[in-house]
Design a protein around this motif. Structure first.
Motif, PDB file in Angstrom:
ATOM      1  N   PRO A   9       0.798  -1.230   0.000  1.00 40.68           N
ATOM      2  CA  PRO A   9       0.000   0.000   0.000  1.00 40.68           C
ATOM      3  C   PRO A   9       0.827   1.274   0.000  1.00 40.68           C
ATOM      4  O   PRO A   9       0.373   2.307  -0.505  1.00 40.68           O
ATOM      5  CB  PRO A   9      -0.818  -0.129   1.287  1.00 40.68           C
ATOM      6  N   GLY A  10       2.035   1.223   0.546  1.00 37.80           N
ATOM      7  CA  GLY A  10       2.865   2.423   0.610  1.00 37.80           C
ATOM      8  C   GLY A  10       3.723   2.675  -0.608  1.00 37.80           C
ATOM      9  O   GLY A  10       4.437   3.678  -0.681  1.00 37.80           O
ATOM     10  N   THR A  11       3.675   1.774  -1.590  1.00 35.85           N
ATOM     11  CA  THR A  11       4.484   1.945  -2.800  1.00 35.85           C
ATOM     12  C   THR A  11       3.895   3.062  -3.670  1.00 35.85           C
ATOM     13  O   THR A  11       2.705   3.017  -3.994  1.00 35.85           O
ATOM     14  CB  THR A  11       4.533   0.638  -3.604  1.00 35.85           C
ATOM     15  N   PRO A  12       4.684   4.056  -4.080  1.00 35.79           N
ATOM     16  CA  PRO A  12       4.159   5.129  -4.935  1.00 35.79           C
ATOM     17  C   PRO A  12       3.651   4.572  -6.266  1.00 35.79           C
ATOM     18  O   PRO A  12       4.295   3.720  -6.874  1.00 35.79           O
ATOM     19  CB  PRO A  12       5.375   6.034  -5.156  1.00 35.79           C
ATOM     20  N   THR A  13       2.502   5.056  -6.696  1.00 37.00           N
ATOM     21  CA  THR A  13       1.922   4.539  -7.945  1.00 37.00           C
ATOM     22  C   THR A  13       1.483   5.664  -8.885  1.00 37.00           C
ATOM     23  O   THR A  13       0.584   5.472  -9.695  1.00 37.00           O
ATOM     24  CB  THR A  13       0.712   3.637  -7.650  1.00 37.00           C
ATOM     25  N   GLY A  14       2.123   6.817  -8.770  1.00 33.92           N
ATOM     26  CA  GLY A  14       1.740   7.952  -9.598  1.00 33.92           C
ATOM     27  C   GLY A  14       2.489   7.999 -10.912  1.00 33.92           C
ATOM     28  O   GLY A  14       2.859   6.977 -11.501  1.00 33.92           O
ATOM     29  N   GLU A  15       2.771   9.220 -11.332  1.00 31.85           N
ATOM     30  CA  GLU A  15       3.391   9.443 -12.637  1.00 31.85           C
ATOM     31  C   GLU A  15       4.766   8.803 -12.742  1.00 31.85           C
ATOM     32  O   GLU A  15       5.127   8.258 -13.790  1.00 31.85           O
ATOM     33  CB  GLU A  15       3.495  10.949 -12.903  1.00 31.85           C
ATOM     34  N   ALA A  16       5.540   8.833 -11.658  1.00 35.57           N
ATOM     35  CA  ALA A  16       6.885   8.252 -11.702  1.00 35.57           C
ATOM     36  C   ALA A  16       6.830   6.746 -11.957  1.00 35.57           C
ATOM     37  O   ALA A  16       7.646   6.200 -12.705  1.00 35.57           O
ATOM     38  CB  ALA A  16       7.631   8.547 -10.403  1.00 35.57           C
ATOM     39  N   ALA A  17       5.860   6.069 -11.357  1.00 36.13           N
ATOM     40  CA  ALA A  17       5.721   4.630 -11.560  1.00 36.13           C
ATOM     41  C   ALA A  17       5.312   4.323 -12.997  1.00 36.13           C
ATOM     42  O   ALA A  17       5.844   3.408 -13.628  1.00 36.13           O
ATOM     43  CB  ALA A  17       4.704   4.054 -10.577  1.00 36.13           C
ATOM     44  N   ALA A  18       4.365   5.101 -13.516  1.00 40.13           N
ATOM     45  CA  ALA A  18       3.923   4.889 -14.896  1.00 40.13           C
ATOM     46  C   ALA A  18       5.052   5.142 -15.879  1.00 40.13           C
ATOM     47  O   ALA A  18       5.208   4.408 -16.870  1.00 40.13           O
ATOM     48  CB  ALA A  18       2.739   5.796 -15.196  1.00 40.13           C
ATOM     49  N   ARG A  19       5.858   6.153 -15.613  1.00 42.75           N
ATOM     50  CA  ARG A  19       6.976   6.468 -16.497  1.00 42.75           C
ATOM     51  C   ARG A  19       8.016   5.332 -16.455  1.00 42.75           C
ATOM     52  O   ARG A  19       8.565   4.939 -17.491  1.00 42.75           O
ATOM     53  CB  ARG A  19       7.598   7.796 -16.092  1.00 42.75           C
ATOM     54  N   ALA A  20       8.277   4.809 -15.257  1.00 46.76           N
ATOM     55  CA  ALA A  20       9.232   3.707 -15.132  1.00 46.76           C
ATOM     56  C   ALA A  20       8.742   2.469 -15.875  1.00 46.76           C
ATOM     57  O   ALA A  20       9.520   1.773 -16.526  1.00 46.76           O
ATOM     58  CB  ALA A  20       9.470   3.379 -13.659  1.00 46.76           C
ATOM     59  N   LEU A  21       7.439   2.201 -15.816  1.00 47.69           N
ATOM     60  CA  LEU A  21       6.885   1.050 -16.523  1.00 47.69           C
ATOM     61  C   LEU A  21       7.035   1.231 -18.030  1.00 47.69           C
ATOM     62  O   LEU A  21       7.399   0.293 -18.748  1.00 47.69           O
ATOM     63  CB  LEU A  21       5.418   0.871 -16.142  1.00 47.69           C
ATOM     64  N   ALA A  22       6.780   2.426 -18.511  1.00 46.08           N
ATOM     65  CA  ALA A  22       6.907   2.695 -19.940  1.00 46.08           C
ATOM     66  C   ALA A  22       8.336   2.527 -20.422  1.00 46.08           C
ATOM     67  O   ALA A  22       8.573   2.148 -21.577  1.00 46.08           O
ATOM     68  CB  ALA A  22       6.406   4.102 -20.258  1.00 46.08           C
ATOM     69  N   GLU A  23       9.317   2.769 -19.544  1.00 46.17           N
ATOM     70  CA  GLU A  23      10.728   2.680 -19.905  1.00 46.17           C
ATOM     71  C   GLU A  23      11.353   1.340 -19.538  1.00 46.17           C
ATOM     72  O   GLU A  23      12.570   1.179 -19.648  1.00 46.17           O
ATOM     73  CB  GLU A  23      11.516   3.812 -19.224  1.00 46.17           C
ATOM     74  N   ASN A  24      10.521   0.368 -19.098  1.00 50.08           N
ATOM     75  CA  ASN A  24      11.059  -0.916 -18.619  1.00 50.08           C
ATOM     76  C   ASN A  24      12.123  -0.699 -17.546  1.00 50.08           C
ATOM     77  O   ASN A  24      13.166  -1.365 -17.524  1.00 50.08           O
ATOM     78  CB  ASN A  24      11.653  -1.741 -19.761  1.00 50.08           C
ATOM     79  N   ASP A  25      11.866   0.210 -16.625  1.00 50.75           N
ATOM     80  CA  ASP A  25      12.851   0.582 -15.604  1.00 50.75           C
ATOM     81  C   ASP A  25      12.378   0.174 -14.211  1.00 50.75           C
ATOM     82  O   ASP A  25      12.468   0.936 -13.260  1.00 50.75           O
ATOM     83  CB  ASP A  25      13.116   2.089 -15.654  1.00 50.75           C
TER      84      ASP A  25
END
Length: 421
Positions: free
Chosen positions: A373-389
């Motif tokens: 529940p405490g894992t950030p899931t905003g824009e930074a997470a989406a950007r990392a997923l898009a970059e396979n990071d």
């Protein structure tokens, strides 16, 4: 592992303890000796390749004493052996150390007679470590093939068809080279279905795939390869069929498999008060797509749990893949966790962990990741997923799971913990 934290009080610690138990269940030092016959008379040669092969060699010598032989493993995975030589090489993309060691391994089994015995120790990772290109190909060609396959998103079974057709050792060719000696292969499975012909591309097991099938896979998955590779495939010699006479004295035994490790984790979870739902030990597919599906299932379960109900644990294994779209650092397990975390959007009831049992997710010395529940899931997470990071992201937020070399390999371990309100 000495203790298991309560799932509700320490969800991450609980999930990591289950992973540790799953890995321990596949430790060659615990499982190999039971599959060894008495030490054979005559000359005995031990060969092998894979991330667990050095540990397997260590277990062989613990049972049989010093042996003649050569085993090839990943950098950092060597173990002390009295007689068997351990050589380290690169994985997942082969290097010159693997090329040279494979040539020496072939020399070691050359000229054996019917009174001799070969013990082959095979585990996941052997496809990259065993490097003996067919005529017309170079080490750089093989490196290009492996890199392109890993980035394609193709399932491991399809990758192995291509690898077998380009090799002088895979697809039963190493087994044929051992004839007329007796051949016993001990295998730790890291593939869905536990087919020995797929594990490390089946170096000692007969094969039915063809160069034409390899070319079809290359086209289907839009895999870009050097012209020399296509030309070599078109002219590739026939493989070693399962009924080839050179394999008549060959026997294969699987000594550890994903299902056994998942069952061990399930037993511990039930003892801790969880309801366990096994989703399967042979799941394949795109990591992020599987993540969204399991996140949806977890949410549906969470909504149905009454206050005070038993926690529910979803367990699964197999081998997911990643289609490389960006330039980040990651692997299928960490990408699974990141995609699931994004889909869950901080749901307070759900925690998850996914790791590779060999301690290496993708190409990095990172086993996988945890999210809650405490894992950030905003824009930074989406950007990392898009970059396979995924590795980069979880490194920044404290979600990486790092074990170091586990010395075994029964592939992916995924656990989703759903707590009641």
């Amino acid at each position: 592992m000495t203790s298991v934290p309560p799932p509700a009080a320490d969800p991450r610690g609980f999930l990591e303890a289950l992973f540790e138990a799953a890995v321990a269940r596949a430790d060659p030092m615990q499982v190999l000796a039971a599959h060894l016959p008495p030490r054979p008379e005559g000359r005995l040669v031990v060969i092998g390749a894979g991330k667990a092969s050095a540990r397997m060699a260590e277990a062989v010598e613990a049972a049989w004493g010093p042996c003649e032989g050569l085993v090839l493993t990943r950098y950092g995975y060597a173990r002390p052996c009295a007689g068997i030589e351990i050589v380290e090489a690169a994985h997942p993309v082969p290097d010159r150390a693997g090329l040279e060691a494979t040539a020496r391994l072939l020399e070691l089994v050359e000229g054996l007679g019917p009174d001799d015995t070969v013990l082959a120790l095979i585990s996941g990772g052997g496809s990259a470590l065993l490097c003996a290109p067919i005529e017309g190909l170079t080490l750089e060609d093989k490196r290009a093939v492996n890199a392109a396959l890993l980035a394609s998103g193709a399932p491991i079974s399809a990758m192995n068809v291509v690898r077998k057709q380009l090799s002088r050792v895979k697809g039963g060719r190493l087994g044929a080279a051992c004839a007329p000696a007796r051949l016993l292969t001990l295998v730790i499975s890291d593939v869905p279905g536990d087919d020995p012909a797929e594990i490390a591309s089946g170096p000692t097991v007969g094969d039915t795939s063809t160069p034409a099938q390899a070319l079809e896979i290359i086209d289907r998955w839009s895999i870009e390869l050097p012209d020399a590779v296509r030309a070599a495939l078109a002219a590739a010699p026939a493989g070693v069929a399962p009924d080839d006479p050179r394999l008549a004295r060959a026997e294969t035994r699987i000594i550890a498999a994903p299902a056994q490790s998942l069952d061990t984790a399930a037993e511990i979870a039930r003892a801790a008060g969880c309801e366990v739902r096994m989703l399967g030990d042979a799941i394949e597919g795109e990591a992020r797509e599987l993540a969204v599906a399991q996140a949806r299932t977890a949410r549906e379960i969470a909504q149905s749990l009454a206050p005070g109900a038993a926690p529910v644990l979803l367990l699964s294994g197999g081998e997911c893949t990643v289609t490389r779209r960006g330039q980040g650092r990651g692997g299928p397990n960490a990408e699974f966790v990141l995609a699931a975390a994004c889909a869950l959007a901080g749901d307070p009831r759900i925690h998850l962990l996914a790791c590779d049992t060999d301690g290496v997710d993708g190409a990095d010395e990172i086993a996988g990741a945890y999210a809650g529940p405490g894992t950030p899931t905003g824009e930074a997470a989406a950007r990392a997923l898009a970059e396979n990071d995924a590795h980069g992201f979880f490194g920044r937020v404290g979600g990486q799971v790092v074990t170091g070399p586990t010395l075994t390999n029964v592939n992916d371990f995924r656990a989703v913990l759903i707590l009641p309100e």
